[in-house]
Design an enzyme around this catalytic site. Structure first.
Site, PDB file in Angstrom:
ATOM      1  CG  ASP A   1      -1.423  -2.312   5.800  1.00 40.22           C
ATOM      2  OD1 ASP A   1      -0.257  -2.605   5.494  1.00 40.22           O
ATOM      3  OD2 ASP A   1      -1.812  -1.144   5.992  1.00 40.22           O
TER       4      ASP A   1
ATOM      5  CG  ASP B   1      -6.222  -3.671   8.081  1.00 37.92           C
ATOM      6  OD1 ASP B   1      -6.309  -3.805   6.839  1.00 37.92           O
ATOM      7  OD2 ASP B   1      -5.786  -2.641   8.615  1.00 37.92           O
TER       8      ASP B   1
ATOM      9  CD  GLU C   1     -10.748   0.123   4.580  1.00 39.02           C
ATOM     10  OE1 GLU C   1     -11.161   0.787   3.609  1.00 39.02           O
ATOM     11  OE2 GLU C   1     -11.498  -0.321   5.467  1.00 39.02           O
TER      12      GLU C   1
ATOM     13  CE1 TYR D   1      -1.026  -1.948   9.273  1.00 36.00           C
ATOM     14  CE2 TYR D   1      -2.727  -3.301  10.280  1.00 36.00           C
ATOM     15  CZ  TYR D   1      -2.351  -2.302   9.405  1.00 36.00           C
ATOM     16  OH  TYR D   1      -3.307  -1.652   8.653  1.00 36.00           O
TER      17      TYR D   1
ATOM     18  NE  ARG E   1      -4.241   2.870  10.344  1.00 33.70           N
ATOM     19  CZ  ARG E   1      -3.184   3.250   9.654  1.00 33.70           C
ATOM     20  NH1 ARG E   1      -2.370   2.315   9.164  1.00 33.70           N
ATOM     21  NH2 ARG E   1      -2.912   4.521   9.457  1.00 33.70           N
TER      22      ARG E   1
ATOM     23  CD  GLU F   1      -2.881  -0.999   2.431  1.00 32.56           C
ATOM     24  OE1 GLU F   1      -3.238   0.112   2.855  1.00 32.56           O
ATOM     25  OE2 GLU F   1      -3.195  -2.070   2.997  1.00 32.56           O
TER      26      GLU F   1
ATOM     27  CG  HIS G   1      -4.606  -8.368  12.910  1.00 29.18           C
ATOM     28  ND1 HIS G   1      -5.334  -7.234  12.716  1.00 29.18           N
ATOM     29  CD2 HIS G   1      -4.714  -9.092  11.764  1.00 29.18           C
ATOM     30  CE1 HIS G   1      -5.865  -7.255  11.508  1.00 29.18           C
ATOM     31  NE2 HIS G   1      -5.503  -8.369  10.922  1.00 29.18           N
TER      32      HIS G   1
END
Length: 350
Positions: A84, A86, A88, A299, A301, A8, A346
């Site tokens: 990433d 997650d 999103e 990470y 988030r 990203e 995560h």
């Protein structure tokens, strides 16, 4: 070029490039490259199933990036989706595949919680497929955002006040704030007084009883009652019969997740949530260290308190080697998040 890795962030792309050889090309999508159109509703209903069908488009400012991705994807033998890990990020990976004309579930999907050479190599050796459940979850959230905001905001602006808007999150949050404000306004204050005594700089005390009446927090209702007790106490003599000392154990705090990192940064450093996440993003994507440019935190988030087994074992080995067995717990402590919707795949921030 044999392999193309799509991430990203440009900063992340530069850091990963340092770890890999010439057979890999790392490029950034710079975030979302497909979304619901800004000028139209962008959602239709399937006549047969009744399902909501999103109509995605590529924003004008993303066209150059998509063009470059398509060109590089044609030249590469293998295209790795490395967005990433997650909901999103999973959706961004899905849209990247669609934009370059590939089937999302057929492209190798690699994930890593830290940007180090070891983590990247491990990810390349253990690819998986795009998680369509996460993609669907993100799409559902996006559709709800559009339905609530796109339909209600114009209604509020025309019927109540110009400039008002509604949203899936902001409207729910506003309801919580309004309810809380109503509770505050409905609260009826009750007068009470407390009395504390300081015998020495390090010996303070609170009144326990007066004339046989046990004194609780709300027992002394008026200033007159408080003055009467203070006047009586000043005429007495006091003796400290004994001082009890107790040991108190403080539990080790759990590792950081996004919300607790922001809270700690605000309390201890005065950082805003936005500044905290900007700093954390840089630390995750890569900074200069004595070992070269690399990520120095995982990470940022996340709502998980999980820690990688390898990281825990490494920390225990360091404690044992540096400080000895005396400071090493017999077993590692595990933490569980209280959030029902936490993404437990995560890691916590470390």
């Amino acid at each position: 070029m044999k392999n193309l890795i799509i991430v990203e962030s440009p900063a992340k792309a530069r850091t990963i490039t340092n770890f890999l050889g010439k057979e890999y090309k790392v490029i950034a999508s710079k975030g979302h490259i497909r979304d619901l159109p800004k000028s139209t509703f962008g959602i239709t209903i399937d006549d047969e199933t009744g399902d909501l069908v999103p109509k995605y488009s590529i924003p004008r400012d993303a066209n150059p990036t998509v063009k470059e991705l398509k060109k590089l994807a044609k030249e590469a033998e293998t295209v790795f989706i490395a967005t990433d890990e997650d909901r999103e990020g999973e959706a961004i990976g899905y849209h990247i595949a669609k934009a370059i004309g590939k089937e999302p579930t057929e492209l190798p999907r690699i994930v890593f919680h830290e940007i180090t050479k070891t983590a990247i190599q491990h990810a390349l050796e253990n690819p998986r497929k795009v998680d369509m459940d996460s993609v669907d979850a993100q799409q559902t959230r996006r559709l709800l955002d559009r339905i609530v905001g796109y339909k209600l905001s114009p209604l509020l602006a025309s019927k109540i006040q110009k400039g008002l808007s509604a949203g899936r999150v902001q409207s729910s949050t506003l309801k919580i704030v309004v309810d809380r404000e109503r509770e505050i306004k409905a609260f009826k204050p009750e007068e009470f007084w407390t009395i504390d005594a300081l015998f020495q700089k390090d010996i303070d005390a609170a009144i326990y009883d007066y004339n046989g009446l046990k004194i609780d927090k709300l027992t002394i209702k008026t200033e007159a009652d408080a003055t009467e007790i203070v006047t009586s106490a000043k005429g007495e003599s006091f003796t400290v019969i004994s001082i009890e000392k107790t040991k108190r154990k403080t539990k080790t705090p759990p590792p950081f997740m996004t919300s607790t990192l922001q809270q700690a940064a605000s309390t201890q450093l005065g950082f805003s949530p936005k500044k905290t996440m900007m700093v954390a993003q840089k630390l995750y994507e890569g900074v200069k260290t004595d070992k070269g440019t690399m990520g120095v935190i995982t990470y940022m988030r996340t709502d998980s308190l999980n820690l990688a087994k390898e990281a825990v074992e490494s920390a225990r080995e360091y404690i044992k080697t540096t400080y000895g067995d005396k400071y090493l717990p017999t077993k590692a402590k595990n933490y569980a998040t209280k959030s029902k919707g936490a993404q437990e795949a995560h890691e916590a921030i470390r």
